[in-house]
Design a protein around this motif. Structure first.
Motif, PDB file in Angstrom:
ATOM      1  N   UNK A 266      -9.746   0.180  -4.902  1.00 39.05           N
ATOM      2  CA  UNK A 266      -9.959   1.934  -5.129  1.00 39.05           C
ATOM      3  C   UNK A 266     -11.428   1.443  -4.212  1.00 39.05           C
ATOM      4  N   UNK A 267     -11.643   3.140  -3.831  1.00 42.09           N
ATOM      5  CA  UNK A 267     -12.905   3.259  -3.550  1.00 42.09           C
ATOM      6  C   UNK A 267     -13.179   4.396  -4.351  1.00 42.09           C
TER       7      UNK A 267
ATOM      8  N   UNK B 273     -10.954  -3.111   6.277  1.00 35.90           N
ATOM      9  CA  UNK B 273      -9.488  -2.449   5.697  1.00 35.90           C
ATOM     10  C   UNK B 273      -9.979  -2.169   3.924  1.00 35.90           C
ATOM     11  N   UNK B 274      -9.109  -0.818   3.530  1.00 36.61           N
ATOM     12  CA  UNK B 274      -9.290  -0.571   2.394  1.00 36.61           C
ATOM     13  C   UNK B 274      -8.376  -0.104   1.459  1.00 36.61           C
TER      14      UNK B 274
ATOM     15  N   UNK C 198     -11.778  12.034  -1.625  1.00 36.44           N
ATOM     16  CA  UNK C 198     -12.450  10.714  -1.373  1.00 36.44           C
ATOM     17  C   UNK C 198     -13.712  11.126   0.088  1.00 36.44           C
ATOM     18  N   UNK C 199     -12.709  12.697   1.176  1.00 36.37           N
ATOM     19  CA  UNK C 199     -14.288  13.417   1.767  1.00 36.37           C
ATOM     20  C   UNK C 199     -15.374  14.388   0.725  1.00 36.37           C
ATOM     21  N   UNK C 200     -14.845  14.765  -0.338  1.00 37.36           N
ATOM     22  CA  UNK C 200     -15.531  15.237  -1.169  1.00 37.36           C
ATOM     23  C   UNK C 200     -16.795  14.229  -1.847  1.00 37.36           C
TER      24      UNK C 200
ATOM     25  N   UNK D  78     -22.624   2.163   1.335  1.00 37.16           N
ATOM     26  CA  UNK D  78     -21.532   1.655   0.774  1.00 37.16           C
ATOM     27  C   UNK D  78     -20.485   2.488  -0.119  1.00 37.16           C
ATOM     28  N   UNK D  79     -19.676   1.450  -0.026  1.00 36.09           N
ATOM     29  CA  UNK D  79     -18.500   1.495  -1.017  1.00 36.09           C
ATOM     30  C   UNK D  79     -18.317   0.988  -1.832  1.00 36.09           C
TER      31      UNK D  79
END
Length: 376
Positions: free
Chosen positions: A172-173, A37-38, A208-210, A184-185
């Motif tokens: 953050x991602x 989890x990030x 994030x979905x974008x 790959x995050x």
């Protein structure tokens, strides 16, 4: 946790450490998935930790009532670890049109499973003598109460550790790539590799979905919450209004939390939202009308929290359209109450199990081409 060498390829990476992301991560890990989890800030620091903590079945949408009832039971099970209190709750009508609206709405919610009864003005006055005597009608639910949302992070940190979930806070991602069938995050501390991902980062889900080329019609509300100084006891129940524009409760330390979805301004990209004075004052006027003794209390603190939603105001909970092995969870009205349960359902879906109750397919908002891809 900062700084890491994540050469491990996880079965699941969850982006977002609020209630829903944490609950899904725990369910997946307990089902045998190696899970990470990030969280860009700290666990429970977003909407999960800054809401008013109201656990009222009366303010839940009819279709979401079964989820709310099960989520409420999970908070009750958590008990003192989250400051759970069952106080009962009253929703007030001060005019005949409000009473008609209340009667119709609560009849539907009762049919959906909420144990709601109607109360006359005399019954309301006997139950809560500190309320405005202009009450025309009220609904009452003995199950209503609250928890302390500021304990969300501490509570879930313990559960995540117990389930063996690897947790990265303050990370953050910054991007998401694909390589050899894995995600790959991209993070400041290095890449994190996972076979599946779940986007559950509240007001930041759209961005994030974008990163995966998916555009969802997610908007964000900036809800305002206020708390008073410690006061003598004035009200014991959770108090609401027939319009849905008030939630009010007095906690055991004497402070009174006041909310109701009144709006501030700002965007998730800007960080914390800004309180709008006129919006706050309107909320406080309604609270004081319902509980006149509030007129002698001072506000100690006011804050905002981001609440994402989509046009139909139902959750996004399911596969991310057009992106195999990617999932999204959020936009849940009443997410504090429902979150622990719908997170479990999402964990089951990711594990390949049939969830106990149906989820809410995000593909309903996707272009036809993405919908077709999501079903094949």
């Amino acid at each position: 946790m900062s700084g890491h060498d994540d050469s491990t390829s996880y079965d699941l990476a969850v982006i977002g450490g609020g209630i829903m992301g944490s609950a899904a991560a725990i369910q997946a890990a307990e089902g045998g998935m190696q899970t990470v989890l990030i969280e860009k800030s700290e666990l429970g620091s977003g909407a999960s930790g800054v809401n008013a903590g109201t656990l009222s079945l009366q303010i839940k949408r009819v279709r979401l009532m079964p989820y709310a009832i099960r989520g409420h039971a999970l908070w009750e099970h958590a008990g003192d670890r989250v400051g759970f209190r069952r106080t009962g709750g009253l929703t007030l009508a001060f005019t005949e049109p409000e009473a008609e609206r209340l009667t119709t709405t609560m009849a539907m919610k009762k049919e959906a499973g909420a144990p709601i009864v109607m109360k006359s003005p005399a019954e309301v006055a006997a139950l809560e003598p500190g309320l405005n005597k202009q009450v025309v009608l009220a609904s009452y639910c003995a199950e209503d109460g609250y928890a302390n949302s500021s304990l969300t992070g501490v509570y879930y940190r313990g559960l995540l550790a117990g389930a063996g979930v690897r947790v990265h806070e303050r990370l953050a991602v910054d991007g998401i790539a694909r390589s050899n069938g894995a995600f790959i995050l991209i993070t400041a501390a290095g890449p994190i590799r996972a076979k599946r991902i779940l986007i559950a980062c509240g007001g930041w889900m759209k961005d994030v979905a974008a990163m995966l080329g998916v555009d969802l019609p997610i908007r964000v509300r900036i809800n305002t919450v206020a708390v008073t100084e410690r006061c003598p006891p004035v009200v014991g129940s959770v108090i609401g209004h027939a319009t849905g524009l008030l939630t009010l409760k007095q906690k055991t330390n004497g402070t009174i939390l006041i909310g109701g979805g009144w709006q501030g301004r700002g965007t998730p990209k800007d960080g914390r939202g800004e309180v709008v004075a006129e919006s706050l004052l309107t909320n406080l006027r309604l609270a004081q009308f319902a509980v006149p003794a509030l007129g002698s209390s001072r506000i100690a603190r006011v804050w905002t929290g981001f609440e994402p939603n989509v046009p139909d105001f139902y959750p996004l909970a399911g596969a991310l359209p057009g992106v195999p092995d990617a999932f999204i969870l959020g936009c849940v009205r009443g997410g504090y109450t429902i979150g622990p349960y719908i997170g479990r359902l999402m964990g089951d879906l990711i594990l390949g199990r049939e969830p106990e109750m149906p989820l809410f397919d995000p593909a309903r908002f996707a272009p036809a081409k993405a919908q077709a891809a999501a079903t094949h």
